[in-house]
Design an enzyme around this catalytic site. Structure first.
Site, PDB file in Angstrom:
ATOM      1  N   ARG A 247       0.838  -1.192   0.000  1.00 27.68           N
ATOM      2  CA  ARG A 247       0.000   0.000   0.000  1.00 27.68           C
ATOM      3  C   ARG A 247       0.874   1.244   0.000  1.00 27.68           C
ATOM      4  O   ARG A 247       1.950   1.262   0.593  1.00 27.68           O
ATOM      5  CB  ARG A 247      -0.928   0.043   1.241  1.00 27.68           C
ATOM      6  N   GLU A 276      -1.787   8.175  -4.524  1.00 30.31           N
ATOM      7  CA  GLU A 276      -2.566   7.427  -5.519  1.00 30.31           C
ATOM      8  C   GLU A 276      -4.018   7.897  -5.533  1.00 30.31           C
ATOM      9  O   GLU A 276      -4.610   8.081  -4.467  1.00 30.31           O
ATOM     10  CB  GLU A 276      -2.481   5.942  -5.148  1.00 30.31           C
ATOM     11  N   HIS A 294      -0.155   0.115  -9.686  1.00 32.51           N
ATOM     12  CA  HIS A 294      -0.990  -0.700  -8.779  1.00 32.51           C
ATOM     13  C   HIS A 294      -1.620  -1.887  -9.526  1.00 32.51           C
ATOM     14  O   HIS A 294      -2.837  -2.034  -9.583  1.00 32.51           O
ATOM     15  CB  HIS A 294      -2.079   0.163  -8.136  1.00 32.51           C
ATOM     16  N   GLY A 296      -0.481  -5.218  -8.952  1.00 28.91           N
ATOM     17  CA  GLY A 296       0.005  -6.444  -8.325  1.00 28.91           C
ATOM     18  C   GLY A 296      -0.903  -7.643  -8.510  1.00 28.91           C
ATOM     19  O   GLY A 296      -0.449  -8.742  -8.826  1.00 28.91           O
ATOM     20  N   ALA A 297      -2.198  -7.453  -8.313  1.00 31.63           N
ATOM     21  CA  ALA A 297      -3.155  -8.560  -8.414  1.00 31.63           C
ATOM     22  C   ALA A 297      -3.822  -8.624  -9.776  1.00 31.63           C
ATOM     23  O   ALA A 297      -4.740  -9.420  -9.975  1.00 31.63           O
ATOM     24  CB  ALA A 297      -4.222  -8.417  -7.328  1.00 31.63           C
TER      25      ALA A 297
END
Length: 322
Positions: A247, A276, A294, A296-297
């Site tokens: 984060r 962000e 952002h 990552g997933a």
């Protein structure tokens, strides 16, 4: 009929699973400023990181019974307030661990071989300054034999450790209140059985002092103090490299910039940012930072798993409350 708003989208497999259970899913995105006017029409809401569910949305939605975070972090949800209003909050931890861990290593390989800077310079300077650039990027390092400090040793941190061990790295995990953690090396099987090894966790100061690379995988909410800041960065090895895919705010960005400019930190990789979705200019333009927005997933495989897991959580919740 139970109505669910998937405001940041939901994969097809998850939608189909909910529909088969007789649950209606709406994937039409409602802008944040209009969410309070619309959320009360739904029994549940599924969000990723883009939509915020604060006390204002909760107060405007007395019919809301369930909030599902499609992912592991809940920094965009006022969890305590929701639960005080008898609204269940749940997440889908673990399903994106492989995707996040692979991004960590994409960044580690990038930093160790200067790919982030090379990919910026080669299109502009490669034809005229090839030999100079070759010399500039000829002092990379191998990951094998290096020490990787892992701050936060849940599902993602453990998946990072498996990849690191496969590469021949030394792993130093830090996890609060745990002296050791057992992990299954599912990338290597003997007779269809994957070996289990025990990793001893380390003292935080030892991780800072001994790691060549440090990656963070910790829960974090807006307003929490940073995990890494100037004093702790100063305790690290000279030339350490940092990766943050957890984060924004986990690393104090001003202190990171100072350490990068002084050379204390050789390089950093950031998938998440304090400001962000508007990262600061100094971060975006720094030649020693590898950047991703952002993601990552955000793999096809992870999103499919997240969709199914979110659907399972919704079906289970409403089945138990009938």
């Amino acid at each position: 009929m139970i109505k669910v708003l998937a405001n940041d989208g939901l994969e097809k497999a998850g939608i189909e699973k909910l529909s088969a259970a007789g649950i209606r899913v709406d994937t039409t995105r409602i802008p944040q400023e209009r969410l309070r006017d619309s959320l009360n029409k739904y029994d549940a809401v599924v969000v990723r990181s883009a939509t915020r569910i604060t006390s204002r949305e909760i107060d405007a939605s007395p019919n809301l019974k369930l909030i599902v975070r499609a992912g592991s972090g809940t920094d965009n949800i006022d969890v305590d307030y929701a639960r005080s209003k008898k609204i269940e909050v749940t997440t889908t931890p673990g399903v994106s661990s492989q995707s996040v861990a692979e991004l960590v290593f994409a960044h580690l390989f990038t930093l160790s071989r200067f790919l982030h800077d090379s990919n910026r310079r080669m299109p502009k300077e490669g034809a005229e300054r090839f030999s100079e650039l070759k010399k500039r990027y000829s002092k990379g390092t191998e990951l094998k034999g290096k020490t990787l400090g892992i701050i936060g040793f849940g599902s993602i941190g453990q998946t990072v450790a498996k990849i690191a061990l496969g590469l021949g790295m030394h792993v130093m995990p830090f996890k609060l209140h745990h002296a050791e953690v057992k992990i299954q090396l599912d990338f290597f099987t003997v007779g269809n059985v994957a070996p289990v090894i025990t990793l001893k966790t380390v003292v935080f100061d030892d991780l800072l002092a001994q790691s060549d690379f440090i990656t963070l995988h910790v829960p974090f909410r807006q307003g929490d103090p940073p995990i890494l800041y100037k004093e702790r960065i100063n305790r690290m090895k000279d030339g350490v490299m940092l990766v943050n895919t957890s984060r924004g705010g986990v690393i104090a960005e001003s202190d990171l910039l100072e350490a990068l400019n002084s050379g204390k930190v050789a390089a950093a990789a950031l998938d998440v940012f304090e400001g962000e979705p508007k990262p600061r200019k100094e971060i975006l333009e720094h030649p020693r930072i590898s950047l991703t927005p952002h993601i990552g997933a955000s793999t096809l495989e992870a999103q499919a798993r997240v969709g199914v897991e979110a659907a399972n959580k919704i079906i289970q919740f409403f089945s138990s409350t009938r």
